[in-house]
Design a protein around this motif. Sequence first.
Motif, PDB file in Angstrom:
ATOM      1  N   PRO A 113       0.807  -1.231   0.000  1.00  0.00           N
ATOM      2  CA  PRO A 113       0.000   0.000   0.000  1.00  0.00           C
ATOM      3  C   PRO A 113       0.832   1.269   0.000  1.00  0.00           C
ATOM      4  O   PRO A 113       0.424   2.287  -0.594  1.00  0.00           O
ATOM      5  CB  PRO A 113      -0.849  -0.125   1.273  1.00  0.00           C
ATOM      6  CG  PRO A 113      -0.198  -1.162   2.094  1.00  0.00           C
ATOM      7  CD  PRO A 113       0.503  -2.086   1.165  1.00  0.00           C
ATOM      8  N   LEU A 114       2.002   1.246   0.626  1.00  0.00           N
ATOM      9  CA  LEU A 114       2.863   2.423   0.627  1.00  0.00           C
ATOM     10  C   LEU A 114       3.449   2.671  -0.760  1.00  0.00           C
ATOM     11  O   LEU A 114       3.583   3.821  -1.202  1.00  0.00           O
ATOM     12  CB  LEU A 114       3.979   2.271   1.657  1.00  0.00           C
ATOM     13  CG  LEU A 114       3.545   2.212   3.122  1.00  0.00           C
ATOM     14  CD1 LEU A 114       4.769   2.114   4.033  1.00  0.00           C
ATOM     15  CD2 LEU A 114       2.710   3.437   3.495  1.00  0.00           C
ATOM     16  N   LEU A 115       3.822   1.596  -1.462  1.00  0.00           N
ATOM     17  CA  LEU A 115       4.316   1.748  -2.833  1.00  0.00           C
ATOM     18  C   LEU A 115       3.223   2.278  -3.743  1.00  0.00           C
ATOM     19  O   LEU A 115       3.474   3.108  -4.623  1.00  0.00           O
ATOM     20  CB  LEU A 115       4.820   0.406  -3.356  1.00  0.00           C
ATOM     21  CG  LEU A 115       6.115  -0.126  -2.751  1.00  0.00           C
ATOM     22  CD1 LEU A 115       6.406  -1.541  -3.266  1.00  0.00           C
ATOM     23  CD2 LEU A 115       7.286   0.799  -3.098  1.00  0.00           C
ATOM     24  N   LEU A 116       2.003   1.809  -3.528  1.00  0.00           N
ATOM     25  CA  LEU A 116       0.883   2.239  -4.357  1.00  0.00           C
ATOM     26  C   LEU A 116       0.507   3.687  -4.073  1.00  0.00           C
ATOM     27  O   LEU A 116      -0.101   4.342  -4.918  1.00  0.00           O
ATOM     28  CB  LEU A 116      -0.317   1.319  -4.119  1.00  0.00           C
ATOM     29  CG  LEU A 116      -1.367   1.218  -5.215  1.00  0.00           C
ATOM     30  CD1 LEU A 116      -0.751   0.892  -6.561  1.00  0.00           C
ATOM     31  CD2 LEU A 116      -2.421   0.184  -4.853  1.00  0.00           C
ATOM     32  N   ALA A 117       0.892   4.187  -2.922  1.00  0.00           N
ATOM     33  CA  ALA A 117       0.701   5.611  -2.625  1.00  0.00           C
ATOM     34  C   ALA A 117       1.838   6.447  -3.203  1.00  0.00           C
ATOM     35  O   ALA A 117       1.629   7.556  -3.702  1.00  0.00           O
ATOM     36  CB  ALA A 117       0.619   5.823  -1.111  1.00  0.00           C
ATOM     37  N   LEU A 176      -2.244  -6.222  -4.611  1.00  0.00           N
ATOM     38  CA  LEU A 176      -3.172  -5.328  -3.935  1.00  0.00           C
ATOM     39  C   LEU A 176      -4.035  -4.690  -5.022  1.00  0.00           C
ATOM     40  O   LEU A 176      -3.471  -4.023  -5.903  1.00  0.00           O
ATOM     41  CB  LEU A 176      -2.416  -4.256  -3.147  1.00  0.00           C
ATOM     42  CG  LEU A 176      -3.249  -3.389  -2.193  1.00  0.00           C
ATOM     43  CD1 LEU A 176      -3.793  -4.229  -1.051  1.00  0.00           C
ATOM     44  CD2 LEU A 176      -2.418  -2.227  -1.666  1.00  0.00           C
ATOM     45  N   PRO A 177      -5.343  -4.931  -5.006  1.00  0.00           N
ATOM     46  CA  PRO A 177      -6.126  -5.753  -4.079  1.00  0.00           C
ATOM     47  C   PRO A 177      -5.673  -7.222  -4.074  1.00  0.00           C
ATOM     48  O   PRO A 177      -5.119  -7.708  -5.056  1.00  0.00           O
ATOM     49  CB  PRO A 177      -7.551  -5.632  -4.633  1.00  0.00           C
ATOM     50  CG  PRO A 177      -7.549  -4.435  -5.513  1.00  0.00           C
ATOM     51  CD  PRO A 177      -6.175  -4.325  -6.061  1.00  0.00           C
ATOM     52  N   ALA A 178      -5.962  -7.894  -2.972  1.00  0.00           N
ATOM     53  CA  ALA A 178      -5.439  -9.241  -2.778  1.00  0.00           C
ATOM     54  C   ALA A 178      -5.977 -10.242  -3.791  1.00  0.00           C
ATOM     55  O   ALA A 178      -5.303 -11.195  -4.146  1.00  0.00           O
ATOM     56  CB  ALA A 178      -5.761  -9.712  -1.352  1.00  0.00           C
ATOM     57  N   GLY A 182      -1.611   4.269  -8.307  1.00  0.00           N
ATOM     58  CA  GLY A 182      -2.234   3.410  -9.298  1.00  0.00           C
ATOM     59  C   GLY A 182      -3.438   2.725  -8.691  1.00  0.00           C
ATOM     60  O   GLY A 182      -3.776   2.936  -7.521  1.00  0.00           O
ATOM     61  N   ASP A 183      -4.086   1.894  -9.484  1.00  0.00           N
ATOM     62  CA  ASP A 183      -5.269   1.171  -9.017  1.00  0.00           C
ATOM     63  C   ASP A 183      -4.915  -0.198  -8.449  1.00  0.00           C
ATOM     64  O   ASP A 183      -5.686  -0.763  -7.669  1.00  0.00           O
ATOM     65  CB  ASP A 183      -6.270   0.996 -10.174  1.00  0.00           C
ATOM     66  CG  ASP A 183      -6.768   2.323 -10.700  1.00  0.00           C
ATOM     67  OD1 ASP A 183      -7.214   3.151  -9.884  1.00  0.00           O
ATOM     68  OD2 ASP A 183      -6.697   2.535 -11.922  1.00  0.00           O
ATOM     69  N   SER A 184      -3.785  -0.741  -8.856  1.00  0.00           N
ATOM     70  CA  SER A 184      -3.380  -2.063  -8.368  1.00  0.00           C
ATOM     71  C   SER A 184      -1.876  -2.206  -8.461  1.00  0.00           C
ATOM     72  O   SER A 184      -1.205  -1.464  -9.191  1.00  0.00           O
ATOM     73  CB  SER A 184      -4.059  -3.183  -9.178  1.00  0.00           C
ATOM     74  OG  SER A 184      -3.634  -3.147 -10.534  1.00  0.00           O
ATOM     75  N   ILE A 185      -1.364  -3.169  -7.695  1.00  0.00           N
ATOM     76  CA  ILE A 185       0.078  -3.424  -7.704  1.00  0.00           C
ATOM     77  C   ILE A 185       0.309  -4.933  -7.618  1.00  0.00           C
ATOM     78  O   ILE A 185      -0.430  -5.642  -6.943  1.00  0.00           O
ATOM     79  CB  ILE A 185       0.780  -2.684  -6.539  1.00  0.00           C
ATOM     80  CG1 ILE A 185       2.298  -2.831  -6.628  1.00  0.00           C
ATOM     81  CG2 ILE A 185       0.268  -3.164  -5.189  1.00  0.00           C
ATOM     82  CD1 ILE A 185       3.046  -1.893  -5.681  1.00  0.00           C
ATOM     83  N   ALA A 233       4.868  -4.355 -10.674  1.00  0.00           N
ATOM     84  CA  ALA A 233       4.073  -3.718 -11.730  1.00  0.00           C
ATOM     85  C   ALA A 233       2.905  -2.966 -11.088  1.00  0.00           C
ATOM     86  O   ALA A 233       2.159  -3.534 -10.281  1.00  0.00           O
ATOM     87  CB  ALA A 233       3.556  -4.747 -12.716  1.00  0.00           C
ATOM     88  N   ILE A 234       2.755  -1.703 -11.445  1.00  0.00           N
ATOM     89  CA  ILE A 234       1.657  -0.868 -10.975  1.00  0.00           C
ATOM     90  C   ILE A 234       0.782  -0.545 -12.179  1.00  0.00           C
ATOM     91  O   ILE A 234       1.285  -0.190 -13.249  1.00  0.00           O
ATOM     92  CB  ILE A 234       2.182   0.419 -10.318  1.00  0.00           C
ATOM     93  CG1 ILE A 234       3.061   0.062  -9.110  1.00  0.00           C
ATOM     94  CG2 ILE A 234       1.029   1.328  -9.891  1.00  0.00           C
ATOM     95  CD1 ILE A 234       3.774   1.246  -8.494  1.00  0.00           C
ATOM     96  N   SER A 235      -0.529  -0.693 -12.015  1.00  0.00           N
ATOM     97  CA  SER A 235      -1.453  -0.512 -13.131  1.00  0.00           C
ATOM     98  C   SER A 235      -2.500   0.543 -12.819  1.00  0.00           C
ATOM     99  O   SER A 235      -2.860   0.767 -11.657  1.00  0.00           O
ATOM    100  CB  SER A 235      -2.155  -1.842 -13.454  1.00  0.00           C
ATOM    101  OG  SER A 235      -1.222  -2.845 -13.766  1.00  0.00           O
TER     102      SER A 235
END
Length: 249
Positions: free
Chosen positions: A34-38, A60-62, A42-45, A143-145
């Motif tokens: 979640p910290l990377l996604l912040a 994430l989401p799981a 992005g919408d998912s990682i 990968a972040i999408s």
Amino acid sequence: MSAAAEAGLRRILAVVDLLIDAVDEETLVPALLPLLLAAVPGDSIIWAPRAGTADRPLTLPADLLSQDVRDAFAREAATDSLVRHTTVGPGTPMRRSTLQTRSEFHALAAYTDVYRPFGAEQQLAMSIPAGGADGTPRRVCLAISRRCGDFSDDDVLAAALLRTRLSHALDRLAPAAPAPAAVTRRESAVLALLARGLTNQQIAHRLAISPRTVDKHLEHAYAKLRVGGRVAAANAWLTRGTSDVRARR
């Protein structure tokens, strides 16, 4: 510094703080995603512990990736230029839009079977050099999408900054490679004669054992010294000396 830049820096520092305090990768990653996604919004990682393998990724989401999607990815990943960049290429942070146009992306079978199902219209991916459990290097794929809105130059820069720090942290957390086993006294005696240039027959005669037993001692010694031949074994034994020899026979 603008308010947006300051907020971005705080998000990167939150990741860095977590990496500093981490004690193992297993407990780190769930808190890290979640910290990377912040930090790189992005919408998912997706976090693949060993890029290019069948190891199940953490997401994430799981529940991001169904079994059908994972199976399709295994079949079709080789045709995806972004996957090749992260698994066998340099692995630096890369936007999909840098490698291919939108129409080229949509023409991939992987788009239909893999990316469209979880809304990955835009992606930023990288691989992170890291130590493995057996002491050998590995790559972790990240990968972040996004469903819409491409990644910016600032996002790529943030990913590059994080990549270096993630690599250092994963190296630190990797289990140490096991120490090589010590040779026994009998193996040491065989190696000493080997280093003097004796053949297996001559060694067997000198030690009053069979040539087959010499072969077995050498086979075990090769594995312990992590070498693949007579010359390398003799050199390794001479380098290590007799301090590694165990008291047992």
